[in-house]
Motif scaffolding. Structure first.
Motif, mmCIF file in Angstrom:
data_model
loop_
_atom_site.group_PDB
_atom_site.id
_atom_site.type_symbol
_atom_site.label_atom_id
_atom_site.label_comp_id
_atom_site.label_asym_id
_atom_site.label_seq_id
_atom_site.Cartn_x
_atom_site.Cartn_y
_atom_site.Cartn_z
ATOM 1 N N MET A 32 52.292 41.237 38.328
ATOM 2 C CA MET A 32 51.962 40.325 39.445
ATOM 3 C C MET A 32 53.238 39.588 39.852
ATOM 4 S SD MET A 32 49.245 37.156 39.527
ATOM 5 C CE MET A 32 47.885 38.303 39.282
ATOM 6 N N ARG A 63 44.019 32.395 47.102
ATOM 7 C CA ARG A 63 45.389 32.367 46.574
ATOM 8 C C ARG A 63 46.397 32.315 47.712
ATOM 9 N NH1 ARG A 63 43.100 36.000 42.901
ATOM 10 N NH2 ARG A 63 43.763 37.788 44.150
ATOM 11 N N THR A 64 46.139 33.080 48.765
ATOM 12 C CA THR A 64 47.041 33.072 49.907
ATOM 13 C C THR A 64 47.075 31.700 50.564
ATOM 14 O OG1 THR A 64 46.547 35.410 50.314
ATOM 15 C CG2 THR A 64 47.577 34.184 52.107
ATOM 16 N N GLU A 94 41.497 36.495 46.631
ATOM 17 C CA GLU A 94 42.760 36.857 47.273
ATOM 18 C C GLU A 94 43.082 35.916 48.428
ATOM 19 O OE1 GLU A 94 44.830 40.779 49.387
ATOM 20 O OE2 GLU A 94 42.681 40.759 48.936
ATOM 21 N N ASP A 103 36.465 39.156 44.475
ATOM 22 C CA ASP A 103 37.881 39.530 44.477
ATOM 23 C C ASP A 103 38.534 39.204 45.816
ATOM 24 O OD1 ASP A 103 37.588 40.423 41.905
ATOM 25 O OD2 ASP A 103 37.503 42.557 42.429
ATOM 26 N N ASP A 104 37.836 39.539 46.896
ATOM 27 C CA ASP A 104 38.408 39.301 48.214
ATOM 28 C C ASP A 104 38.571 37.813 48.504
ATOM 29 O OD1 ASP A 104 38.489 41.982 48.551
ATOM 30 O OD2 ASP A 104 37.279 42.063 50.367
ATOM 31 N N MET A 123 43.389 39.916 56.627
ATOM 32 C CA MET A 123 42.562 38.876 56.000
ATOM 33 C C MET A 123 41.916 37.951 57.027
ATOM 34 S SD MET A 123 44.741 37.456 52.773
ATOM 35 C CE MET A 123 45.281 38.495 51.426
#
Length: 466
Positions: free
Chosen positions: A1, A240-241, A237, A233-234, A400
């Motif tokens: 990562m 986190r962004t 993501e 999960d999405d 996204m």
């Protein structure tokens, strides 16, 4: 990562690929035919939706004889957004936006037919409304994600300002003009019939959007069994962004407080007119018309302002202005009393104080002060939504975008739901003016947060020699 980006990288990173290069459409944004069709579909669908809210409130009140069911109706509109906004954003990133827009408009036309057939059965009205709002959770991120895919970056602020202006105008068209006129002319069946035609027209408009205008879709495998894991999960993501992008976090906070402020006003304006101004609640549209005037002025000037000031600073200034307007609106009784002691009442008498001016409302110092506060409230509020939404459009990676907007809707509607549950009781116990005054520090906190984020960005830019 890979390692998390440093503060300098987060603050000074170039905009991600949220807004891919688009063909230049010189002049007004409405010369872009794709955007024109999307905007026209928004105007039709939002007008129908706002008219639906008014019509259902009238129907349910008539059928039940109780106003408490109106709160249940608002809850039926808001609750699906809390439950489905994130999963809808995940799905929208995997589906073609044009297809989502066509299908959701067609489904809402079908639900309008059910309203037409079952309008005398109150439980059915609530159930259909839940379905209607659920479908809307897929439409909204698909529509918003389509804007930066259809227009270039130079036109993005104008496009968002036009959408915000249309959103405000559709509330007036739907709730003040269309629904009352159709209900008076032909009853609820005429309105629901017009609603079917409206959503079918919106479906036809988005069907004419150009093919292939979208960025590449998310192509991860999807199965029913792994749906929950996939959504988790999405969402992780996206979070986190956002966590590593202070400007996105700031824009989400600004849009959340802006949306909750709109809900607050929708809930409190009838009470304010009745309890504070002591006039009939149906005069609210006239007394608060200056809010719309200020909003139109702000949205018209917004492209000019954002060419001279950073968008984040414009939003922050707008929030500070909203704080002042909230305090002024909460203090109208004190201001009016001071003006009357200074002789303003005699001036009002001289121009005909006792003559009805707005429906049944008489022109009084208190009404005039309220109307005067409405202009800056609308103006400063208009400086918040469109620039903050533009920041989200610019900084959200194209793949996204649906999930970003789903997260935005979740935050905004969760805050609105909390207000819906708390504001009525708080207004009963404390009074409308006190509730408005207590909300001002919430807006102020977000405005100060904006200054903090921008100051951090400025320090990093100076350190880089920018």
């Amino acid at each position: 990562m890979p390692p998390a980006p440093s503060e300098r990288e987060r603050m000074t990173a170039p905009l991600p690929t949220g807004v891919p290069p688009q063909p230049v459409h010189p002049g007004p944004v409405l010369r872009n035919r794709g955007f024109l069709r999307l905007w026209a579909a928004q105007l039709v669908s939002q007008t129908a939706q706002n008219g639906l809210m008014f019509t259902l409130l009238v129907l349910i009140t008539e059928r039940t004889g109780s106003s408490i069911y109106g709160s249940f109706l608002v809850l039926a509109f808001v609750l699906p957004s809390v439950v489905f906004s994130i999963p809808a954003g995940v799905m929208v990133d995997r589906w073609h936006k044009r297809t989502v827009l066509i299908v959701t408009n067609a489904l809402r036309a079908a639900l309008a037919v059910l309203y037409l057939l079952l309008d005398r059965w109150v439980p059915a009205l609530f159930l259909i409304t839940l379905c209607f709002s659920t479908v809307g959770q897929f439409f909204t991120p698909a529509e918003s994600a389509s804007i930066p895919a259809l227009v270039g970056r130079q036109q993005l602020i104008s496009a968002n300002a036009l959408f915000q202006l249309t959103l405000t105008g559709s509330q007036f068209l739907g709730m003040v003009i269309l629904a009352p006129a159709l209900l008076k002319t032909g009853g609820p069946h005429l309105f629901f019939g017009a609603m079917v035609a409206g959503y079918l027209s919106a479906a036809a408009l988005v069907a004419w959007l150009p093919r292939g205008f979208e960025p590449e879709l998310v192509r991860r495998p999807m199965s029913v069994r792994g749906m929950v894991r996939m959504v988790t999960d999405d969402v992780g993501e996206v979070l986190r962004t956002i966590r590593h992008d202070p400007l996105s976090k700031l824009a989400l906070a600004q849009l959340t407080v802006s949306s909750s402020l709109a809900m607050l006003f929708g809930l409190l304006v009838p009470r304010f007119v009745r309890d504070v101004l002591d006039i009939a609640a149906d005069n609210a549209v006239f007394v608060f018309a200056p809010v719309a005037l200020g909003a139109v002025l702000g949205l018209r000037l917004l492209p000019w302002i954002t060419r001279r000031l950073p968008k984040q600073l414009v939003v922050t200034l707008g929030l500070f202005g909203v704080v002042l307007a909230l305090v002024a609106l909460a203090s109208v009784e004190l201001i009016a009393r001071a003006l009357e002691q200074a002789g303003a009442g005699q001036f009002i008498d001289a121009i005909g104080r006792e003559r009805p001016r707005f429906g049944t409302a008489t022109l009084s110092v208190l009404v005039l002060v309220t109307m005067a506060c409405g202009v800056p409230m609308g103006f400063f509020y208009a400086l918040v939504n469109a620039p903050a939404q533009t920041v989200i459009h610019e900084r959200a990676p194209a793949a996204m975008r649906g999930r970003y907007l789903g997260t935005q809707l979740l935050l905004a509607n969760s805050a609105s739901l909390l207000l819906l549950l708390a504001v009525g009781a708080a207004a009963d116990m404390l009074g409308v003016s006190v509730v408005l005054l207590l909300y001002a520090p919430v807006v102020l906190a977000v405005a100060v947060y904006g200054l903090t984020v921008q100051a951090g960005a400025g320090r990093v830019a100076v350190a880089d020699g920018r």
